[in-house]
Design an enzyme around this catalytic site. Structure first.
Site, mmCIF file in Angstrom:
data_model
loop_
_atom_site.group_PDB
_atom_site.id
_atom_site.type_symbol
_atom_site.label_atom_id
_atom_site.label_comp_id
_atom_site.label_asym_id
_atom_site.label_seq_id
_atom_site.Cartn_x
_atom_site.Cartn_y
_atom_site.Cartn_z
ATOM 1 N N THR A 58 -3.616 6.850 -1.459
ATOM 2 C CA THR A 58 -4.012 5.989 -0.354
ATOM 3 C C THR A 58 -3.752 6.672 0.975
ATOM 4 O OG1 THR A 58 -1.847 4.938 -0.342
ATOM 5 C CG2 THR A 58 -3.574 3.883 -1.644
ATOM 6 N N SER A 128 -0.011 -5.734 -1.510
ATOM 7 C CA SER A 128 0.018 -4.467 -0.793
ATOM 8 C C SER A 128 1.392 -3.830 -0.934
ATOM 9 C CB SER A 128 -0.291 -4.698 0.686
ATOM 10 O OG SER A 128 -0.163 -3.495 1.404
ATOM 11 N N GLY A 153 0.661 3.874 -2.242
ATOM 12 C CA GLY A 153 0.696 2.775 -3.204
ATOM 13 C C GLY A 153 2.078 2.480 -3.739
#
Length: 163
Positions: A58, A128, A153
């Protein structure tokens, strides 16, 4: 310890409209649950790494600032992938791809099992792993302040804990 935490976190999602998420979160911070989970930790044995519920790689950015008055601000934003969704608004703002933080029916990332608590639904917020973290001494105590963050992540949790 981290594997247990990530396993528990896989049962989280948007608590609005899903009472099971609230119960899971309450259980995660209860002393009785902590005592039970403590019994599962074995420092002399390795366990297989669970599959990640999130896609790795990410893209996040963070600003961590402490002012002269000891006021600390931690801000993390994520596009979730390099260049986010690839969509740029007419004003030049790059839109994120937070949709990838949802579990998807009939599709898994990193061989993970889609979790119903985090399935895509209207008006639902995705789980999240953005973790801006501020550590400060107890009130009235001297000590060192620490402000840090991590991305990538579910690997962010282990990064924060190791620092």
């Amino acid at each position: 310890t981290l594997k247990i935490a990530l396993s528990l976190a896989s049962n989280l999602g948007d608590p609005s409209g899903d009472v099971s998420v609230t119960h899971t979160a309450e259980g995660m911070v209860s002393k009785s649950e902590a005592n039970f989970l403590h019994q599962l930790i074995n420092n002399s044995q390795l366990f297989p790494v669970p599959h990640s519920p999130l896609e790795s790689g990410t893209a996040a950015s963070q600003v961590l600032v402490m002012g002269p008055d000891d006021f600390i601000v931690a801000v993390v934003s994520s596009l979730n992938r390099p260049f986010g969704s690839g969509i740029v608004t007419p004003s030049g703002i790059l839109l994120n791809s937070q949709m990838l933080d949802f579990s998807w029916q009939n599709k898994t990332m990193n061989h993970s099992i889609p979790r119903p608590q985090n399935l895509l639904q209207p008006r639902k917020r995705p789980r999240s792993f953005l973790l801006p973290t501020i550590v400060r001494p107890s009130e009235g105590m001297c000590g060192t302040y620490l402000c840090l963050g991590a991305n990538n992540g579910d690997r962010a949790l282990s990064s924060i804990v190791q620092v």
